[in-house]
Design a protein around this motif. Structure first.
Motif, mmCIF file in Angstrom:
data_model
loop_
_atom_site.group_PDB
_atom_site.id
_atom_site.type_symbol
_atom_site.label_atom_id
_atom_site.label_comp_id
_atom_site.label_asym_id
_atom_site.label_seq_id
_atom_site.Cartn_x
_atom_site.Cartn_y
_atom_site.Cartn_z
ATOM 1 N N ARG A 121 40.290 -84.857 -80.499
ATOM 2 C CA ARG A 121 41.007 -83.679 -79.979
ATOM 3 C C ARG A 121 42.396 -83.532 -80.592
ATOM 4 O O ARG A 121 43.142 -82.626 -80.221
ATOM 5 N N THR B 276 46.431 -85.798 -72.972
ATOM 6 C CA THR B 276 46.190 -87.047 -72.239
ATOM 7 C C THR B 276 47.378 -87.410 -71.351
ATOM 8 O O THR B 276 47.204 -87.858 -70.211
ATOM 9 N N ALA C 242 40.655 -88.829 -77.822
ATOM 10 C CA ALA C 242 41.995 -88.300 -78.136
ATOM 11 C C ALA C 242 42.113 -88.051 -79.639
ATOM 12 O O ALA C 242 42.745 -87.078 -80.073
ATOM 13 N N HIS D 98 40.898 -81.913 -69.478
ATOM 14 C CA HIS D 98 41.036 -82.002 -70.933
ATOM 15 C C HIS D 98 40.335 -80.835 -71.631
ATOM 16 O O HIS D 98 40.919 -80.150 -72.458
ATOM 17 N N ASP E 280 42.653 -77.732 -71.077
ATOM 18 C CA ASP E 280 43.319 -78.054 -72.343
ATOM 19 C C ASP E 280 44.598 -78.879 -72.141
ATOM 20 O O ASP E 280 45.584 -78.693 -72.858
ATOM 21 N N ILE F 282 47.349 -85.300 -68.229
ATOM 22 C CA ILE F 282 46.278 -85.708 -67.307
ATOM 23 C C ILE F 282 46.702 -86.973 -66.562
ATOM 24 O O ILE F 282 46.430 -87.137 -65.368
ATOM 25 N N ASP G 110 44.944 -85.564 -80.224
ATOM 26 C CA ASP G 110 45.873 -85.820 -79.127
ATOM 27 C C ASP G 110 46.468 -87.229 -79.205
ATOM 28 O O ASP G 110 46.826 -87.804 -78.196
ATOM 29 N N LEU H 109 37.873 -90.617 -70.232
ATOM 30 C CA LEU H 109 37.310 -89.632 -71.168
ATOM 31 C C LEU H 109 36.230 -90.269 -72.027
ATOM 32 O O LEU H 109 35.171 -89.663 -72.275
#
Lengths: 152, 205
Positions: free
Chosen positions: A12, B168, A9, B161, B165, B171, A14, B186
């Motif tokens: 990315r 989190t 995360a 992911h 795209d 998902i 995120d 992940l």
């Protein structure tokens, strides 16, 4: 403690700001996590770049098939194919059987009376009050025999 | 306002959620727009999860059919796309679970269809060294084979992911689990792929 599960995360972008700052501070000072983050970035970029494409589809046919499936799902139950109706009838019969059981016939009732009579037979043999077999047809009278036996 | 004008307005301006409300009222045109808007992604995701074009077509259609049937139950707590992905991913994971046992030992990769060209043909960079491209193609094929071996949940999380795209949090809604669980999925998926790439690069050198 290494922020292993947050690393993807983080790579990315995120993560919420506070968490991102915490992970960034750790990664700056931890060569193992820095390396893991770099390698993860390479893997993710490679996955995006090299994602195999599915075989092409005829979208007109796809939509036509879907419309047919929608139409079939809307069709009233009595217009559906016979096997569906039969299956529904069979399922209903099973449910009725599960809830109510088989309908009782007069022979079932006789069998039950005989069973009750059989259970009371040793008791009946002790009572002189039982003079006539006709009385045995009265189940209420038979049930009273228990009480009579207790009172004796 | 004519029928055609309404159709254009539906196509260009209407949000997924508004379209879904119309589908709940059995508006066929709204359903067609919704399908046209999402069919490509739905088919691609189903294929990525199943690696079978027939199954991907069938299950993505089934997902749209369920949207049509259950549109009225959409409460708007999530985006339509999240709700739809949840239906689709559940269908695909159930399908894999029900699959015949020998299918688990067989990797079907229709991405290697000679008519469509392999990874090499799909990669840019025609000026690069052909030997490098060949090595890269092998490596990517190896990595995607490793994706096939991930657990269904890890694979779904990774594809949502990387390919779709999704964040989190989205998902987590699709897979009906916590964000922490998605992060673990992940992390494990990418760790496995890092090992594969590491092995691939050391084999090549």
């Amino acid at each position: 403690m290494h922020p292993e599960s947050e690393l993807i995360a983080f790579v990315r972008g995120d993560l919420p700001p506070a968490e991102r700052a915490r992970v960034a501070a750790h990664v700056d000072g931890c060569s193992a996590c820095r390396r893991a983050a770099d390698e993860s970035r390479v893997v993710l970029e490679a996955l995006v770049a090299g994602a195999p494409a599915p075989p092409p589809l005829d979208w007109g046919r796809y939509q036509a098939e879907l419309r047919a499936r929608v139409a079939a799902s809307r069709r009233a139950w009595w217009r559906r194919p016979v096997p569906t109706v039969l299956a529904a009838g069979f399922a209903t019969a099973l449910i009725v059987f599960a809830v109510h059981g088989l309908p009782r016939t007069p022979s079932d009732v006789v069998t039950m009376e005989e069973t009750v009579l059989g259970a009371r037979l040793p008791l009946l043999q002790q009572y002189q009050i039982v003079e006539r077999l006709d009385m045995l047809e009265d189940l209420d009278a038979i049930r009273q025999l228990d009480r009579l036996g207790g009172a004796r | 306002m004519g029928w055609l004008t309404t159709e254009v307005a539906l196509t260009q301006e209407t949000s997924d959620e508004t379209l879904l409300a119309r589908v709940a009222a059995r508006d066929e045109a709204a359903f067609d727009v919704l399908v046209a808007r999402h069919q490509g992604r739905a088919y691609r995701l189903a294929w990525s999860l199943l690696r079978d074009a027939e199954d991907a077509r069938d299950l993505s259609q089934e997902a749209f059919l369920r949207v049509y049937r259950t549109a009225a139950s959409f409460r708007g707590e999530a985006k339509f796309s999240t709700w739809f992905y949840r239906i689709l991913v559940n269908l695909c994971l159930d399908h894999r679970r029900r699959g015949r046992w020998w299918q688990r030992f067989t990797v079907r990769d229709e991405g290697e269809d000679p008519e469509r060209g392999g990874l090499l043909e799909r990669q840019p960079g025609a000026t690069a060294d052909p030997a490098d491209l060949l090595g890269r193609e092998r490596l990517m094929a190896q990595v995607w084979r490793e994706v096939e071996r991930l657990s269904p949940q890890q694979r779904a999380a990774l594809l949502l992911h990387v390919q779709e795209d999704l964040a989190t949090s989205e998902i987590a809604q699709v897979l009906a689990c916590s964000e922490a669980t998605v992060r673990v999925h992940l992390h494990r998926a990418v760790s496995a792929l890092r090992k594969t790439m590491g092995r691939g690069q050391s084999d090549a050198s």
